[in-house]
Motif scaffolding. Structure first.
Motif, PDB file in Angstrom:
ATOM      1  N   PRO A  27      34.689  31.344  66.928  1.00 16.91           N
ATOM      2  CA  PRO A  27      34.711  32.521  67.535  1.00 16.91           C
ATOM      3  C   PRO A  27      34.897  32.463  69.255  1.00 16.91           C
ATOM      4  N   PRO A  28      36.277  32.869  70.136  1.00 13.27           N
ATOM      5  CA  PRO A  28      35.989  32.665  71.040  1.00 13.27           C
ATOM      6  C   PRO A  28      35.869  34.494  72.021  1.00 13.27           C
ATOM      7  N   LEU A  29      35.573  34.450  73.367  1.00 14.08           N
ATOM      8  CA  LEU A  29      35.672  35.375  73.545  1.00 14.08           C
ATOM      9  C   LEU A  29      37.060  35.747  74.078  1.00 14.08           C
ATOM     10  N   LEU A  30      37.706  36.376  73.786  1.00 10.84           N
ATOM     11  CA  LEU A  30      38.986  37.062  75.109  1.00 10.84           C
ATOM     12  C   LEU A  30      39.285  38.296  75.742  1.00 10.84           C
ATOM     13  N   LEU A  31      39.975  37.804  76.938  1.00 10.25           N
ATOM     14  CA  LEU A  31      39.759  39.488  77.901  1.00 10.25           C
ATOM     15  C   LEU A  31      40.797  39.566  77.773  1.00 10.25           C
ATOM     16  N   GLU A  32      41.136  40.876  77.635  1.00 13.07           N
ATOM     17  CA  GLU A  32      42.833  41.757  78.151  1.00 13.07           C
ATOM     18  C   GLU A  32      43.155  42.693  78.927  1.00 13.07           C
ATOM     19  N   ARG A  33      43.234  42.821  79.747  1.00 12.59           N
ATOM     20  CA  ARG A  33      43.073  43.858  80.876  1.00 12.59           C
ATOM     21  C   ARG A  33      43.984  44.909  80.430  1.00 12.59           C
ATOM     22  N   GLU A  34      44.956  45.142  79.402  1.00  3.69           N
ATOM     23  CA  GLU A  34      44.992  46.655  78.477  1.00  3.69           C
ATOM     24  C   GLU A  34      44.220  46.878  78.104  1.00  3.69           C
ATOM     25  N   ALA A  35      43.982  48.350  77.946  1.00  3.05           N
ATOM     26  CA  ALA A  35      44.063  48.833  76.929  1.00  3.05           C
ATOM     27  C   ALA A  35      43.870  48.808  75.866  1.00  3.05           C
ATOM     28  N   GLY A  36      44.579  48.628  75.179  1.00  5.40           N
ATOM     29  CA  GLY A  36      45.257  48.919  74.504  1.00  5.40           C
ATOM     30  C   GLY A  36      46.756  48.607  73.822  1.00  5.40           C
ATOM     31  N   ALA A  37      47.648  49.288  72.440  1.00  4.14           N
ATOM     32  CA  ALA A  37      48.904  47.989  73.037  1.00  4.14           C
ATOM     33  C   ALA A  37      49.922  48.835  74.057  1.00  4.14           C
ATOM     34  N   HIS A  38      50.865  47.969  74.038  1.00  2.89           N
ATOM     35  CA  HIS A  38      51.778  48.312  75.298  1.00  2.89           C
ATOM     36  C   HIS A  38      53.022  47.163  75.083  1.00  2.89           C
ATOM     37  N   ASP A  39      54.345  47.339  75.877  1.00  2.00           N
ATOM     38  CA  ASP A  39      55.467  46.971  75.956  1.00  2.00           C
ATOM     39  C   ASP A  39      55.493  46.267  76.953  1.00  2.00           C
ATOM     40  N   LYS A  40      56.342  45.455  76.511  1.00  2.00           N
ATOM     41  CA  LYS A  40      56.175  43.966  77.595  1.00  2.00           C
ATOM     42  C   LYS A  40      57.929  43.910  77.781  1.00  2.00           C
ATOM     43  N   ILE A  41      57.983  43.233  78.411  1.00  2.00           N
ATOM     44  CA  ILE A  41      59.330  42.585  78.811  1.00  2.00           C
ATOM     45  C   ILE A  41      59.828  41.740  78.270  1.00  2.00           C
ATOM     46  N   CYS A  42      60.941  41.173  77.037  1.00  2.00           N
ATOM     47  CA  CYS A  42      60.982  40.188  76.410  1.00  2.00           C
ATOM     48  C   CYS A  42      62.237  41.124  75.437  1.00  2.00           C
ATOM     49  N   GLY A  43      62.807  39.791  74.836  1.00  2.00           N
ATOM     50  CA  GLY A  43      64.224  40.552  73.975  1.00  2.00           C
ATOM     51  C   GLY A  43      63.657  40.461  72.275  1.00  2.00           C
ATOM     52  N   GLU A  44      62.573  40.546  72.041  1.00  2.00           N
ATOM     53  CA  GLU A  44      61.925  40.896  71.185  1.00  2.00           C
ATOM     54  C   GLU A  44      62.736  40.160  69.435  1.00  2.00           C
ATOM     55  N   PHE A  45      63.409  39.162  69.933  1.00  2.00           N
ATOM     56  CA  PHE A  45      63.542  38.116  69.474  1.00  2.00           C
ATOM     57  C   PHE A  45      63.041  37.257  68.232  1.00  2.00           C
ATOM     58  N   LEU A  46      62.690  37.273  67.834  1.00  2.00           N
ATOM     59  CA  LEU A  46      61.008  36.130  66.784  1.00  2.00           C
ATOM     60  C   LEU A  46      61.755  35.560  65.908  1.00  2.00           C
ATOM     61  N   SER A  47      62.065  34.373  66.304  1.00  2.00           N
ATOM     62  CA  SER A  47      62.047  33.337  65.821  1.00  2.00           C
ATOM     63  C   SER A  47      62.023  32.428  64.130  1.00  2.00           C
ATOM     64  N   VAL A  48      61.958  31.558  63.463  1.00  2.00           N
ATOM     65  CA  VAL A  48      62.173  31.697  62.237  1.00  2.00           C
ATOM     66  C   VAL A  48      60.722  30.578  62.935  1.00  2.00           C
ATOM     67  N   GLU A  49      60.213  29.707  63.754  1.00  2.00           N
ATOM     68  CA  GLU A  49      59.160  29.521  64.474  1.00  2.00           C
ATOM     69  C   GLU A  49      58.115  30.137  64.470  1.00  2.00           C
ATOM     70  N   ALA A  50      58.163  31.230  65.153  1.00  2.00           N
ATOM     71  CA  ALA A  50      57.113  32.152  65.537  1.00  2.00           C
ATOM     72  C   ALA A  50      56.933  32.841  64.309  1.00  2.00           C
ATOM     73  N   GLY A  51      57.799  32.866  64.353  1.00  2.00           N
ATOM     74  CA  GLY A  51      57.240  33.580  62.513  1.00  2.00           C
ATOM     75  C   GLY A  51      56.777  32.863  61.070  1.00  2.00           C
ATOM     76  N   ARG A  52      56.812  31.774  61.281  1.00  2.00           N
ATOM     77  CA  ARG A  52      56.124  30.606  60.210  1.00  2.00           C
ATOM     78  C   ARG A  52      54.760  30.126  61.156  1.00  2.00           C
ATOM     79  N   HIS A  53      54.398  30.434  62.389  1.00  2.00           N
ATOM     80  CA  HIS A  53      52.793  29.980  63.251  1.00  2.00           C
ATOM     81  C   HIS A  53      52.390  32.288  62.987  1.00  2.00           C
ATOM     82  N   LEU A  54      52.580  32.630  62.948  1.00  2.00           N
ATOM     83  CA  LEU A  54      52.512  34.148  62.408  1.00  2.00           C
ATOM     84  C   LEU A  54      51.819  33.379  60.960  1.00  2.00           C
TER      85      LEU A  54
END
Ligand SMILES: Cc1cc2nc3c(=O)[nH]c(=O)nc-3n(C[C@H](O)[C@H](O)[C@H](O)COP(=O)(O)OP(=O)(O)OC[C@H]3O[C@@H](n4cnc5c(N)ncnc54)[C@H](O)[C@@H]3O)c2cc1C
Length: 366
Positions: A27-54
């Motif tokens: 188990p690693p340490l992960l540091l994220e600067r945003e305190a909570g869920a946030h919007d991101k610049i992205c077209g939000e098209f989740l491909s089949v490869e991304a789906g398989r990884h998830l």
């Protein structure tokens, strides 16, 4: 004794690496600067490869209720090309997806610290807003944002592109037209993607050349007004924008590929930046995250990892970068769309050639 890995950035690359390392018993340490869920610049098209990884990490994307996408439509002026995609993709917001992955990594045992910003590296420690970390292998996954002293080399990348993203409430006419489709409109100096995401919203995400943006008046309202004159985007004039102002980002280094060497393990957009119209940046981020975790756990150094990741993504990044240059300059966009309208199979082939290959996923057991 194995030192605990330090992951900087809790996007898809960092989140995937964290979940996988935790699942591998490190188990690693992960540091994220945003305190909570946030919007991101992205077209939000989740491909089949991304789906398989998830899915391979045990993340249940279906529970987010995204939009099913199995067709692509290209517009340039009044020209349109359409093809069935050789896979099924999902339209889903990064706000929901990234938060789901980070929660999943934390549940698997990763120490996820939100609201902690890393300022710079000091050898194998991260100097953060909350003090220095212990030493450990560093996984740099800060996405579009460069860490001080660790900037990506922009040589050979496409300069001067600005990205914008706005959500709109879907109108009946747009819901009907976009059902099952992602649309890309090429315009002078840029292109825009439009698709449905969850909860009756539409994502408009676009890139525009800085010079063109200035020529149009240098403001979002003027840019949007120009876009609404494009036949492919005209229907958006009736849709209500949902963010008080669009998200924006300058200088996206399209075509960037990290050079293997000493230094941190670079993941996601810190390793490779593929033009957005391909809709495979998220898959590449997840791929790099999983690969880094597997290789780190087996004792590989950063240079060996970077060489391997480059082998999996470099061809796709180079091809997509060449296409983007054609589509955003001169009359290339009309030639491209006319050609693809004449041979729709070529559109499906291009969609295939610009993605992480099934063999690369299989090598990781995904
Ligand atoms: C205009 C545009 C449209 C796109 N459309 C698509 C698409 O439709 N489909 C697709 O697959 N890909 C798309 N992409 C690409 C995709 O968004 C990226 O490839 C992907 O987000 C990369 O993931 P990442 O984890 O590397 O970075 P990110 O998702 O950017 O995550 C990085 C994280 O690091 C955090 N961070 C940054 N600096 C620090 C710091 N100093 N300390 C701590 N935390 C830090 C940030 O807050 C962020 O959460 C698009 C990109 C752009 C620019």
């Amino acid at each position: 004794m194995t030192l605990r890995a330090i992951i900087i950035g809790g996007g898809l690359a960092g989140g995937a690496a964290a979940a996988r390392l935790a699942q591998l018993g490190q188990p690693p340490l992960l540091l994220e600067r945003e305190a909570g869920a946030h919007d991101k610049i992205c077209g939000e098209f989740l491909s089949v490869e991304a789906g398989r990884h998830l899915a391979g990490l045990g993340v249940d994307v279906a529970r987010l209720g995204g939009a099913r996408i199995d067709r692509v439509r290209l517009h340039a002026g009044r020209l349109t090309a359409e093809a069935r995609l050789p896979f099924v993709a999902t339209g889903v917001t990064r706000r929901a997806l990234d938060a789901l992955l980070l929660d999943h990594a934390a549940a698997a045992g990763a120490d996820v610290q939100r609201g902690t910003s890393v300022r710079h590296l000091a050898g194998n420690r991260a100097v953060t807003s909350a003090g220095d970390t212990d030493p450990g292998p560093i996984l740099l996954a800060t996405g579009k944002h460069d860490l001080r002293g660790e900037a990506r080399d922009p040589r050979g990348t496409i300069p001067g592109l600005i990205g914008f993203k706005q959500f709109f409430r879907a109108t009946p006419a747009l819901t009907a037209r976009l059902a099952g489709a992602v649309e890309v409109t090429a315009f002078a100096g840029g292109y825009a993607g439009l698709q449905c995401v969850e909860a009756g919203r539409l994502n408009l995400c676009l890139l525009v050349d800085q010079a063109r943006y200035k020529a149009l008046g240098g403001s979002w309202p003027l840019l949007l007004a120009a876009l609404l004159r494009e036949p492919g985007l005209a229907l958006l004039a009736d849709a209500e924008p949902l963010l008080a102002k669009p998200l924006a980002i300058a200088s996206v280094p399209y075509g960037y590929l990290a050079t293997p060497g000493a230094g941190p393990y670079r993941l996601g957009d810190q390793a490779a930046v593929i033009p957005s119209f391909c809709g495979d940046g998220m898959a590449m981020a997840l791929h790099g995250g999983r690969l880094a975790a597997d290789m780190l756990a087996s004792g590989a150094d950063a240079a060996t990892f970077q060489t391997r990741l480059r082998r999996d993504v470099a061809r796709q990044v180079r091809l997509a970068t060449r296409l983007q240059r054609v589509a955003t300059h001169g009359l290339g966009r009309f030639a491209l769309v006319a050609g693809l309208a004449a041979v729709p199979a070529a559109l499906a082939a291009l969609a295939r050639w610009t993605r992480v290959e099934p063999q690369a996923l299989a090598r990781l057991g995904v």
